[in-house]
Every structure is written in C-alpha cells, then in structure tokens.
Design an enzyme around this catalytic site. Structure first.
Site, PDB file in Angstrom:
ATOM      1  N   LYS A 132     -27.299 -48.159 -17.899  1.00  0.00           N
ATOM      2  CA  LYS A 132     -26.251 -48.853 -18.666  1.00  0.00           C
ATOM      3  C   LYS A 132     -26.869 -49.864 -19.622  1.00  0.00           C
ATOM      4  O   LYS A 132     -26.203 -50.745 -20.143  1.00  0.00           O
ATOM      5  CB  LYS A 132     -25.273 -49.559 -17.706  1.00  0.00           C
ATOM      6  CG  LYS A 132     -24.536 -48.641 -16.766  1.00  0.00           C
ATOM      7  CD  LYS A 132     -23.352 -49.336 -16.124  1.00  0.00           C
ATOM      8  CE  LYS A 132     -23.769 -50.272 -15.034  1.00  0.00           C
ATOM      9  NZ  LYS A 132     -22.607 -50.880 -14.347  1.00  0.00           N
ATOM     10  N   LYS A 143     -28.613 -52.312 -18.893  1.00  0.00           N
ATOM     11  CA  LYS A 143     -28.410 -53.659 -18.346  1.00  0.00           C
ATOM     12  C   LYS A 143     -29.592 -54.008 -17.446  1.00  0.00           C
ATOM     13  O   LYS A 143     -30.084 -53.166 -16.689  1.00  0.00           O
ATOM     14  CB  LYS A 143     -27.143 -53.711 -17.482  1.00  0.00           C
ATOM     15  CG  LYS A 143     -25.828 -53.730 -18.247  1.00  0.00           C
ATOM     16  CD  LYS A 143     -24.678 -54.043 -17.295  1.00  0.00           C
ATOM     17  CE  LYS A 143     -23.383 -54.245 -18.059  1.00  0.00           C
ATOM     18  NZ  LYS A 143     -22.266 -54.684 -17.184  1.00  0.00           N
TER      19      LYS A 143
HETATM   20  N1  C2G Z   1     -14.347 -57.378 -16.015  1.00  0.00           N
HETATM   21  C1  C2G Z   1     -13.136 -57.970 -16.359  1.00  0.00           C
HETATM   22  N2  C2G Z   1     -13.140 -59.060 -17.154  1.00  0.00           N
HETATM   23  C2  C2G Z   1     -14.300 -59.585 -17.604  1.00  0.00           C
HETATM   24  C3  C2G Z   1     -15.532 -59.002 -17.243  1.00  0.00           C
HETATM   25  C4  C2G Z   1     -15.525 -57.887 -16.434  1.00  0.00           C
HETATM   26  O1  C2G Z   1     -12.060 -57.499 -15.947  1.00  0.00           O
HETATM   27  N3  C2G Z   1     -14.249 -60.695 -18.399  1.00  0.00           N
HETATM   28  C5  C2G Z   1     -14.309 -56.188 -15.147  1.00  0.00           C
HETATM   29  C6  C2G Z   1     -14.899 -54.950 -15.823  1.00  0.00           C
HETATM   30  O2  C2G Z   1     -13.919 -54.323 -16.645  1.00  0.00           O
HETATM   31  C7  C2G Z   1     -15.265 -54.103 -14.608  1.00  0.00           C
HETATM   32  C8  C2G Z   1     -15.677 -55.168 -13.576  1.00  0.00           C
HETATM   33  O3  C2G Z   1     -15.102 -56.411 -14.011  1.00  0.00           O
HETATM   34  O4  C2G Z   1     -14.102 -53.424 -14.137  1.00  0.00           O
HETATM   35  C9  C2G Z   1     -17.180 -55.314 -13.468  1.00  0.00           C
HETATM   36  O5  C2G Z   1     -17.682 -55.620 -14.753  1.00  0.00           O
HETATM   37  P1  C2G Z   1     -19.183 -55.131 -15.109  1.00  0.00           P
HETATM   38  O6  C2G Z   1     -20.104 -55.591 -14.040  1.00  0.00           O
HETATM   39  O7  C2G Z   1     -19.465 -55.461 -16.538  1.00  0.00           O
HETATM   40  O8  C2G Z   1     -18.991 -53.562 -14.954  1.00  0.00           O
HETATM   41  P2  C2G Z   1     -19.600 -52.395 -15.868  1.00  0.00           P
HETATM   42  O9  C2G Z   1     -21.010 -52.686 -16.226  1.00  0.00           O
HETATM   43  O10 C2G Z   1     -18.612 -52.164 -16.921  1.00  0.00           O
HETATM   44  O11 C2G Z   1     -19.664 -51.208 -14.782  1.00  0.00           O
HETATM   45  O12 C2G Z   1     -19.394 -46.689 -13.513  1.00  0.00           O
HETATM   46  C10 C2G Z   1     -18.701 -47.792 -14.045  1.00  0.00           C
HETATM   47  C11 C2G Z   1     -19.638 -48.933 -14.393  1.00  0.00           C
HETATM   48  O13 C2G Z   1     -20.527 -49.186 -13.323  1.00  0.00           O
HETATM   49  C12 C2G Z   1     -18.813 -50.156 -14.737  1.00  0.00           C
END
Ligand code: C2G
Length: 134
Positions: A44, A46
C-alpha cells in the site's frame, strides 16, 4: 450474533480510526479487525510508524474490537468473510465501491464516511512542521 469485519493499517491511532471502529461495532455484535502487516503495508506504499505488534496491542485495547487478525494480502477478504462468518464488511468511504464483490459471498458491504480533518499523513506532516519550526 452479527459479525462485522474491517481492514486497515491503523497507524498512529487517532479519533478518526476510533470513530470508524465504533460505527462498525454498532452495526453488529462482534468486530474483527484485519490489521495490515508491515509487509502488506509496503503493497500500500505505506511504512507505518508503529510496527504490526505495536499496532495490534493498541487495537486490542479498544473496547469495540473483539479480534485482531493479520491482513497479509489484497486477496484474503473473500476467504476471511467465510472463515470468520462475517455478516458485514465495513470500511471508510475512501474505498467506496472497491469491495462490492464481497456481496457475492452474502456479505453486506458498508462504506462509512471518513472523519474529515484527521489522518495519519496529516499528523506526520504537522509533526514535521513543528520539528522544523522548533
Ligand atoms: N479512517 C476514517 N477516517 C479517517 C482516517 C481513517 O474513517 N480520518 C478509516 C479508513 O477509511 C479505514 C480505517 O479508518 O476504514 C483505517 O484507515 P487506514 O489505516 O488508513 O486504512 P487503509 O490503509 O485504507 O487500509 O484492504 C483494505 C486496506 O487495508 C485499508
């Protein structure tokens, strides 16, 4: 017993994550979080500040979270929803439409509005500014 599953990195845990987890839990009775491993994070683009074990400890301390499992690939969701008998898949709406295929497994797919104004990236940027401004 309605079982909910969600996925993410959850680095530098903040209230946007908590807000998502709370709303996800409110949709059912049992919440499973598939936490991205450090290796999967690379897919990702990251690199999380906290490693998998540290992020797992943080997530397991949240009252809304019932089980934390590793997310090691993009492809595991279809298997996971069967393996963990998930009734609902939940994720932030930044992923709107991306996981609709899970409906074929009889799973309800819910995209929740993200919490604006907060993100792990924003936190890192702000901290860098502060450090620079010291
Ligand atoms: N999130 C949110 N509001 C934010 C930041 C994050 O609602 N201000 C939500 C994201 O939409 C996600 C969850 O918190 O549902 C975790 O965020 P991330 O760790 O950024 O997840 P991500 O990298 O998008 O991983 O297979 C799917 C991926 O692993 C999703």
């Amino acid at each position: 017993m309605k079982r909910v599953i969600t996925y993410g990195t959850f680095d530098l845990l903040h209230y946007g994550h908590i807000n998502l987890l709370k709303r996800a839990k409110d949709l059912g009775d049992y919440l499973i979080v598939a936490l991205s491993t450090d290796e999967f994070n690379l897919q990702k683009d990251k690199i999380s500040y906290f490693d998998y074990q540290q992020r797992k400890i943080l997530l397991e301390s949240i009252r809304y979270v019932d089980l934390v499992i590793p997310e090691i690939s993009w492809e595991q969701k279809r298997e996971d929803v069967k393996k963990y008998y998930a009734d609902i898949f939940v994720i932030g709406d930044d992923w709107e439409g991306k996981f609709d295929f899970l409906k074929d497994e009889g799973v309800e797919v819910v995209y929740l509005p993200r919490t604006e104004e907060i993100s792990t990236t924003q936190i890192k940027e702000d901290l860098n500014k502060t450090k620079g401004g010291k």
